[in-house]
Each structure stands twice: as structure tokens, then as C-alpha cells.
Design a protein around this motif. Structure first.
Motif, short mmCIF file in Angstrom:
data_model
loop_
_atom_site.label_atom_id
_atom_site.label_comp_id
_atom_site.label_asym_id
_atom_site.label_seq_id
_atom_site.Cartn_x
_atom_site.Cartn_y
_atom_site.Cartn_z
N VAL A 150 0.85 -1.18 0.00
CA VAL A 150 0.00 0.00 0.00
C VAL A 150 0.88 1.23 0.00
N LEU A 151 0.57 2.19 -0.86
CA LEU A 151 1.23 3.49 -0.83
C LEU A 151 0.16 4.58 -0.84
N THR A 152 0.50 5.72 -0.30
CA THR A 152 -0.44 6.83 -0.22
C THR A 152 0.01 7.97 -1.11
N VAL A 153 -0.99 8.68 -1.66
CA VAL A 153 -0.72 9.78 -2.59
C VAL A 153 -1.56 10.98 -2.16
N LEU A 157 0.61 13.83 -6.26
CA LEU A 157 0.05 13.62 -7.58
C LEU A 157 1.10 13.83 -8.67
N ASN A 158 1.93 14.82 -8.50
CA ASN A 158 2.96 15.11 -9.51
C ASN A 158 3.96 13.97 -9.66
N GLU A 159 4.23 13.28 -8.57
CA GLU A 159 5.15 12.14 -8.65
C GLU A 159 4.49 10.96 -9.36
N ASP A 160 3.17 10.87 -9.25
CA ASP A 160 2.38 9.91 -10.03
C ASP A 160 2.97 8.49 -9.95
N ALA A 179 -9.58 20.41 -9.70
CA ALA A 179 -9.55 19.78 -11.03
C ALA A 179 -8.34 18.86 -11.19
N ASP A 180 -7.22 19.21 -10.55
CA ASP A 180 -6.03 18.36 -10.67
C ASP A 180 -6.28 16.98 -10.08
#
Length: 214
Positions: A49-52, A73-76, A96-97
Motif C-alpha cells: 500500500v502506498l499513499t498519494v 500527484l505530480n510524482e504519479d 480539477a487536478d
């Protein structure tokens, strides 16, 4: 099917300010516990499990719990299953992002799983149009009103609609997470995970309790 015969999967979980603590912690506990119990031949966990988070800052969950995400989110980061917890989602729905990221990552995920009002974030991507879904009992009417194309189910713990699983509120996310473990890796691992957690699992959406014998 033997769990060690199945490809390991990574679960990517969105976290955001005012996320419901058990929506986050319950599924995280299920998937990480299952990962401790089920290993590959090389000794690696079958589930990770990883969190974003939307941004590179501390996330403050409901009640004040502070969470530091693994990624932004930018690391995606790469993952196989998208997990969307609920909570107070109003601000996230308007981001929106985040919605664009969810829409894109849903398309690349083998399974998408929303917990509680996480269904609202998933609905905002359009992914639930024409699909069966559920959410917290307090929010089912609003979900149906705002997105009339969704077939909202009531009096269920979760709904499995193929590549999308949605759960009712808070603790129902634990039941649905165990169901997902069983669906992917076999019911025996789901039972072992519930037993390890000392959790009384509602093994199906009618509320029948699981038999922990393995």
C-alpha cells in the motif's frame, strides 16, 4: 487459487485534508496485514500500500490526525489498484487536478475501490455513470440526486460492479477490503486477514458473518 501463484499488487490510496480516518486506516490495515500474511517465493509481500496526496504537505484527517503521504500527484507513482477513501470531499471535488488524476489513474488501474463518500470523487470523474454503486447511508440520496445516471444501492455493505467496487460508510470499507482480498487472492487469505485483525467480518453484503476457519 494459491496466493503465492498470483502476481503481487500495489494499492495506491488517495489521502487529502478531512479524509475520514477509518476510511483511510481500515483498508490500509486490511491490505497491509494481508501483505504480511501472504508472501512471494522471494519473501516479498503480495500486497503493498502506498499513499498519494494532492500536494507536498502534511495531510490533516478528520479529527486532527496528521498524515504524511508517500507520494504526491505530480510524482504519479505506479500502482495496480486505486483506492479512494471518503470524508469531507467538497474541496477535493472542486480540485480539477485531483479529479483529472483520478480519472486517468482509474483507466490504468485493474480495480478501483471507493469507500464511503469517496464515491463522490469517483462520480465526479464520470466513472460511475450507468454503474451500480453505494456510499454512506447519509449520502446515498445526494449521490443519486447529483448523478442520476448512477444506480445507487441502499442497505448493502458494498457493491461489486466489475472493475469498480464501492462501499458504504466507514467500517463497511473494512468489510469491502476483505472482500477484495478474497476476490483477488482467495477467500482463505481474506479469512486469515480478518482473524489476524481480530475483526468480525461481514463476509457478504447481506451481513452474514465470515467463518474464520482456514
Amino acid at each position: 487459487m494459491r496466493p503465492d501463484a498470483i502476481t503481487p499488487l500495489t494499492f495506491g490510496m488517495l489521502v487529502f485534508d478531512e479524509v475520514e480516518v477509518l476510511d483511510l486506516g481500515g483498508p490500509f490495515e486490511v491490505f497491509s496485514t494481508a501483505g504480511r500474511l501472504a508472501r512471494t517465493d522471494e519473501g516479498e509481500p503480495l500486497l503493498r500500500v502506498l499513499t498519494v496526496a494532492p500536494a507536498d504537505k502534511l495531510v490533516r484527517a478528520r479529527g486532527g490526525l496528521q498524515v504524511t503521504a508517500d507520494h504526491t500527484l505530480n510524482e504519479d507513482p505506479s500502482f495496480d489498484v486505486l483506492v479512494i477513501p471518503g470524508g469531507v470531499t467538497t474541496a477535493v471535488e472542486a480540485d480539477a487536478d485531483v479529479i483529472d488524476w483520478l480519472a486517468r489513474r482509474r483507466q490504468t488501474s485493474a480495480l478501483t475501490f471507493s469507500i464511503c463518500t469517496g464515491a463522490f470523487l469517483l462520480a465526479a470523474t464520470g466513472a460511475l455513470n450507468g454503474r451500480r454503486a453505494t456510499t454512506h447511508w447519509e449520502d446515498q440520496e445526494e449521490l443519486a440526486r447529483r448523478w442520476p445516471d448512477i444506480h445507487v444501492h441502499t442497505d448493502v455493505r458494498w457493491v461489486d460492479d466489475g472493475d469498480i467496487v464501492t462501499s458504504a460508510g466507514i467500517s463497511a470499507g473494512i468489510d469491502a477490503s476483505l472482500y477484495i482480498v478474497g476476490r483477488i487472492f482467495g477467500e482463505q487469505l481474506a479469512r486469515r486477514t480478518a482473524h489476524q485483525m481480530e475483526y468480525v467480518w461481514a463476509a457478504d453484503r447481506t451481513g452474514e458473518l465470515a467463518d474464520y476457519r482456514v
